[in-house]
Design an enzyme around this catalytic site. Structure first.
Site, PDB file in Angstrom:
ATOM      1  CG  HIS A 148      -6.894  -5.068   1.830  1.00 16.59           C
ATOM      2  ND1 HIS A 148      -6.394  -5.895   2.813  1.00 16.59           N
ATOM      3  CD2 HIS A 148      -8.091  -4.628   2.281  1.00 16.59           C
ATOM      4  CE1 HIS A 148      -7.249  -5.949   3.824  1.00 16.59           C
ATOM      5  NE2 HIS A 148      -8.299  -5.195   3.524  1.00 16.59           N
ATOM      6  CG  ASP A 199      -5.295  -9.774   3.654  1.00 19.29           C
ATOM      7  OD1 ASP A 199      -4.938 -10.400   2.642  1.00 19.29           O
ATOM      8  OD2 ASP A 199      -5.114  -8.548   3.773  1.00 19.29           O
ATOM      9  CG  HIS A 235      -2.022  -0.980   1.179  1.00 22.39           C
ATOM     10  ND1 HIS A 235      -2.862  -1.126   0.101  1.00 22.39           N
ATOM     11  CD2 HIS A 235      -2.425  -1.900   2.104  1.00 22.39           C
ATOM     12  CE1 HIS A 235      -3.735  -2.093   0.350  1.00 22.39           C
ATOM     13  NE2 HIS A 235      -3.486  -2.580   1.552  1.00 22.39           N
ATOM     14  CG  ASP A 284      -3.082  -8.248   0.976  1.00 18.61           C
ATOM     15  OD1 ASP A 284      -2.343  -8.511   1.933  1.00 18.61           O
ATOM     16  OD2 ASP A 284      -4.119  -7.553   1.077  1.00 18.61           O
TER      17      ASP A 284
END
Length: 611
Positions: free
Chosen positions: A307, A398, A268, A305
């Site tokens: 996200h 995740d 990120h 991931d």
């Protein structure tokens, strides 16, 4: 012979590529150089004492060197030969051999040394693709100093030091860490960090060690989903540097593949700012170092991931040397980080259009079948077409079953199969770098399963799984957006249809898959309503079954004639004799008094057939 000799010591395989074999064979058979005594000269190598007329039999690898030995045979001694330019052979002339009276030895002439003193036009030198060494062993980098990054205000924060502790403990318990080659962790250098981050931002992170607690808490408010303490900068540099170190060793051939148990995560992090638990973009830094400093031409980054890796995408959306492929929850742009950057239409910027892939799930619950369908329908065909020299995995767990933030359903075996499929790329040069994942059991089991596969253990059987229609729709959306750039995406999209089937033994609803191509997608809302209706109808079937088992009402048998064809066909398929009479009515089985159930072919059952 002259055409082979002027290759500056190149391999026989290179010689075959640069000159047709039949031409070289003709050169050997018809234009052999002669010594002063009339004897034909011989080329020797570590395997064969002479050059056979059939060059097809001389299959050699690129690592084998061609040596030239000149022998002049007479009654008493051998004289070495050295190359001289032939002036009467015109364009494309090779090298002619003549005696070297100054050297009395019988050593092998080194073609590369001879070439150093020659003319480039004469030798026709050509640059070849860089050779990447393939190492052995799986590297493992881990350092407990990264646990010194923790929240000062929230002890229950999901991105906690216990994440990497749990993973490493699982690797040790399963004796996987003992089988790996330990790599010493190190901090990233300023030059490495500034390959993707600005110098000003690097200095800000470096200055965190000098701030007091209150200024640190105030600084947290300036960034998105970040906590900071005095050791955060050190841990972030250690996470990035350790990733670069293990990737470097794989590229240099000291390791075959590797895993990095590091934190804080990185995908990120933007060029100028921290975001989403991330400070420095570990995988992006390693990829940039690989292409700019280590000579790697193509890097494939897979980010699984849950996200979207907004930082990694932004850092390479103009660079066609790096193909970034992200599969994540999108939820029509509402899932974190909450922007349209994770949509399928974001394909990169010119001149790197088509080198950014986004597959965004628009709902929760995606599992092994959905991800394996993505791999086989899109990811692997594109990766093979891209032909990377290095594969980096932004391994966020995740998306695993039981994660509190992801809401998806990938099992450790599912992750293992995805890793196993990627090992077929880039000659096995795969490095897995930890990103997210906040269920300690899920991330430790999943990371260990992937590490075992990289060590050479076969993955467990995955079982029979199929992708859902919602997953297939997301894959097809991405394929359509990338069809202009990749031939594998221009093929017809594939749709998976769920077909309800009645199991006569348990009367439960099951689903099977039927593959066929469709020109248009169905409306997503209708698809979700259909699945909800099927689930409701399934519950009604179970209720009807329980009610029917408690009584035996012969007067209601005539009500089952509406769907007798489907029921009869299903039961006959399962070889249940005695359950249906000639009229298609369900009757009691004579040899089983416990069987008193009857299928109530009312509106709820009919609704299942219609669905």
């Amino acid at each position: 012979f002259s055409k082979i000799f002027r290759l500056r010591g190149g391999s026989m395989e290179e010689a075959a590529k640069k000159r047709p074999l039949e031409d070289a064979e003709d050169s050997v058979s018809n234009k052999r150089a002669k010594s002063s005594t009339g004897e034909p000269l011989r080329v020797v190598d570590s395997f064969s004492p002479f050059v056979p007329n059939d060059l097809e039999s001389r299959k050699k690898t690129e690592s084998e060197e061609v040596e030239v030995q000149s022998e002049v045979k007479n009654d008493t001694k051998t004289t070495d030969m050295v190359p001289t330019t032939s002036s009467d052979q015109g364009d494309g002339a090779g090298v002619e051999m003549s005696p070297n009276p100054s050297d009395g030895g019988g050593d092998v002439a080194d073609v590369a040394d001879l070439a150093d003193g020659g003319d480039d036009d004469q030798w026709h030198a050509q640059e070849s693709e860089p050779e990447y060494k393939i190492g052995t062993g799986t590297g493992l980098v881990y350092d407990e100093r990264m646990c010194e990054h923790y929240s000062l205000t929230d002890d229950t924060h999901p991105e906690s030091p216990s994440r990497i502790k749990a993973i490493f403990s699982e690797l040790v318990e399963r004796k996987l860490a003992q089988r790996c080659v330990r790599v010493t962790a190190r901090e990233a250098t300023p030059d490495e960090l500034c390959t993707v981050h600005s110098e000003g931002y690097r200095q800000v992170v470096d200055a965190l060690k000098n701030l007091a607690e209150n200024p640190l808490k105030s600084l947290e408010q300036m960034y998105d989903s970040i906590y900071i303490n005095k050791q955060s900068g050190m841990a972030a540099r250690l996470s990035a540097g350790s990733t670069v170190e293990i990737v470097t060793r794989v590229i240099e051939g000291k390791l075959r593949n590797g895993v990095a148990v590091v934190r804080p995560p990185g995908h990120h992090a933007e060029r100028h700012a921290s975001k989403g638990f991330c400070f420095f973009n570990n995988v992006a830094i390693a990829a940039k170092v690989a292409v700019e400093k280590l000579g790697v031409k193509r890097v494939f980054i897979l980010d699984w991931d849950i996200h979207h890796g907004n930082g990694t995408q932004h850092m390479f959306e103009d660079d066609k040397r790096v193909l970034y492929f992200s599969v994540h929850r999108y939820d029509h742009g509402s899932f974190y980080p909450g922007s349209s950057d994770g949509g399928p239409r974001k394909v990169g910027n010119k001149p790197a259009e088509g080198y950014n892939f986004n597959v965004g799930w628009n709902s929760h619950g995606m599992g092994d079948g959905d991800y394996m369908g993505l791999f086989h329908q899109l990811l692997l065909p594109v990766a093979y077409e891209f032909a990377p020299d290095l594969v980096l995995i932004s391994a966020g767990f995740d998306s695993a079953r039981g994660d509190p933030l992801g809401g998806c359903d990938i099992t450790p075996t599912g992750f293992a199969h995805m890793t196993h499929a990627l090992m077929a790329l880039a000659q096995g040069k795969v490095v897995m770098v930890l990103e997210g994942g906040y269920n300690l059991t899920a991330i430790s089991k999943s990371f260990a399963a992937c590490t075992a596969v990289l060590l050479g253990d076969p993955p467990k059987m995955l079982g029979r799984t199929f992708p859902s229609k919602r997953a297939t729709r997301a894959v097809n959306d991405t394929k359509r957006c990338q069809a202009r750039f990749w031939s594998t995406c221009s093929q017809a999209t594939t749709e998976y249809h769920r077909v309800p089937i009645i199991n006569s033994k348990s009367w439960e609803l099951s689903l099977s898959a039927d593959y066929h191509a469709k020109e248009e997608d169905e409306d997503e809302n209708e698809d979700e309503d259909e699945e909800d209706n099927i689930e409701e109808a399934e519950e009604e079937v179970n209720v009807k079954k329980e009610e029917a088992e408690g009584e035996d009402n012969d007067e209601e048998k005539d009500e089952h004639k509406n769907g007798d064809g489907i029921v009869k066909k299903t039961l006959e398929m399962h070889n249940r004799p005695g359950l249906i009479d000639e009229d298609g009515n369900i009757i009691k089985e004579e040899k089983d008094d416990s069987f008193k159930s009857q299928v109530d072919q009312d509106s709820s059952i009919q609704h299942i057939y219609d669905s």
